[in-house]
Design an enzyme around this catalytic site. Structure first.
Site, PDB file in Angstrom:
ATOM      1  N   TYR A  47     106.184  61.939  31.660  1.00  0.00           N
ATOM      2  CA  TYR A  47     104.853  61.028  32.011  1.00  0.00           C
ATOM      3  C   TYR A  47     104.740  61.097  33.373  1.00  0.00           C
ATOM      4  CZ  TYR A  47     102.742  61.730  27.372  1.00  0.00           C
ATOM      5  OH  TYR A  47     102.631  61.815  26.072  1.00  0.00           O
ATOM      6  N   ARG A  73      98.338  62.539  22.667  1.00  0.00           N
ATOM      7  CA  ARG A  73      99.967  62.971  22.111  1.00  0.00           C
ATOM      8  C   ARG A  73     101.432  62.464  22.088  1.00  0.00           C
ATOM      9  NH1 ARG A  73     101.982  67.325  20.257  1.00  0.00           N
ATOM     10  NH2 ARG A  73     103.128  68.968  21.222  1.00  0.00           N
ATOM     11  N   HIS A  74     102.194  62.936  21.439  1.00  0.00           N
ATOM     12  CA  HIS A  74     103.055  61.721  20.483  1.00  0.00           C
ATOM     13  C   HIS A  74     103.874  61.720  22.716  1.00  0.00           C
ATOM     14  CE1 HIS A  74     105.585  65.394  20.570  1.00  0.00           C
ATOM     15  NE2 HIS A  74     104.983  66.013  19.638  1.00  0.00           N
ATOM     16  N   GLY A  75     105.078  60.869  23.119  1.00  0.00           N
ATOM     17  CA  GLY A  75     105.987  61.582  23.814  1.00  0.00           C
ATOM     18  C   GLY A  75     106.842  62.500  23.838  1.00  0.00           C
ATOM     19  N   SER A 177     105.377  56.473  18.427  1.00  0.00           N
ATOM     20  CA  SER A 177     104.801  56.639  19.820  1.00  0.00           C
ATOM     21  C   SER A 177     103.261  55.768  19.626  1.00  0.00           C
ATOM     22  CB  SER A 177     103.720  57.661  20.383  1.00  0.00           C
ATOM     23  OG  SER A 177     104.348  59.570  20.385  1.00  0.00           O
TER      24      SER A 177
END
Ligand SMILES: *[C@@H]1O[C@H](CO)[C@@H](O)[C@H](O)[C@H]1NC(C)=O
Ligand SMILES: *[C@@H]1O[C@H](CO)[C@@H](O)[C@H](O)[C@H]1NC(C)=O
Length: 291
Positions: A47, A73-75, A177
């Protein structure tokens, strides 16, 4: 009206098709010494590489923010079980072969890159399959901080269960997350997450949509683009370059090159500050041809 905030876990599903970029063989002397290596890694792009650096407060004349909703969204997560087993079995073999090739005078890797590959070992095992990585925790924590700076009146502490709503799917990566996002907003204040239901109708709508599963997810036609790409001149060129760089006398399989690409990008997202040893097998142009 109370400001609400929702953090939703996993939403995007389906096949991700691959984009490709024209490949060129640009010989690099030494990957280990590249100052800012290329890190646009498709779905494994950290990210930190692509985030919106503008985190100033959002202001429109005559308006004030009333609600903030986020579906996230999840990491970054670890690979799945099958992929980790494959990495644990196959990568040490490729490592040995590449080092042997170099010892016999084949390949194009510099000393430092070879040293990095020699000291490489798989940093995780199946016990963490699909879990959120520490870097993934940090990604959601930092994202919360940025949103908080953009909407301080809505997202600032203190946490209040009436004003701030959270929800995630049952998956560890989604739940964690959410927890780290909440931590970014409210520090160590405990935040309520309602118990997640399996196949959440909003967050995992695709789980219960049989039409989508049959016509898209399980269909051979959906995989057509991927197979076409695997056989494209871009991909065949990359396989050729990687094989030569690692000193193989015949072309490696697509699966092996793909595996090396995967460990290259996983190791980088796990340890953004370190050189990811296996990335040395690719030129920057090769990394842009995403397999
Ligand atoms: C790639 O092309 C070869 C020959 O052109 C063909 O035999 C093979 O099935 C193709 N592979 C894929 C994955 O499409
Ligand atoms: C590897 O693949 C490339 C591209 O398909 C081809 O030009 C080259 O001859 C192959 N190399 C070997 C050693 O077979």
């Amino acid at each position: 009206m109370s400001p609400l905030m929702g953090l939703l876990g996993v939403l995007i599903a389906g096949l991700l098709y691959h984009t490709c970029v024209i490949a060129q063989d640009d010989n690099q002397a030494c990957y280990a010494t590249v100052g800012e290596p290329y890190t646009h890694f498709g779905t494994k792009t950290p990210y930190s590489v692509v985030l919106n650096k503008d985190d100033s407060e959002v202001k429109f004349p005559g308006c004030r923010p009333a609600q903030f909703w986020l579906t996230a969204r999840h990491g970054t997560r670890y690979p799945g079980e099958d992929d980790i087993e494959l990495m644990a079995r196959r990568l040490p073999e490729l490592q040995q072969t590449a080092l042997k090739n170099a010892a016999e005078g084949r390949g194009e890797l510099c000393e430092q890159d070879l040293t990095n590959i020699r000291s490489w070992s798989l940093a995780f095992d199946v016990s963490v399959e699909n879990n959120l990585t520490p870097s993934g925790e940090q990604e959601l924590f930092d994202m919360a901080k940025r949103f908080q700076r953009r909407f301080p009146t809505l997202l600032g502490p203190p946490y209040s269960p009436e004003k701030h709503k959270f929800q995630s799917t049952v998956k560890q990566r989604a739940r964690e997350s959410g927890r780290f996002f909440a931590k970014g907003l409210f520090g160590d204040q405990p935040v309520e997450f309602p118990k997640s239901e399996k196949n959440h109708p909003l967050l995992q709508f695709y789980k219960t949509c049989n039409r989508w599963r049959e016509l898209i997810d399980d269909s051979e036609a959906s995989r057509h683009e991927r197979y076409t790409f695997q056989n494209s001149t871009h991909m065949l060129g990359t396989i050729d370059h990687v094989s030569r760089r690692l000193g193989f006398t015949s072309n490696m399989s697509y699966a092996d090159v793909r595996l090396i690409y995967d460990i290259c990008r996983y190791d980088k997202t796990l340890h953004p500050d370190r050189v990811s040893a296996w990335c040395a097998a690719f030129s920057e142009q090769d990394l842009k041809v995403r397999g």
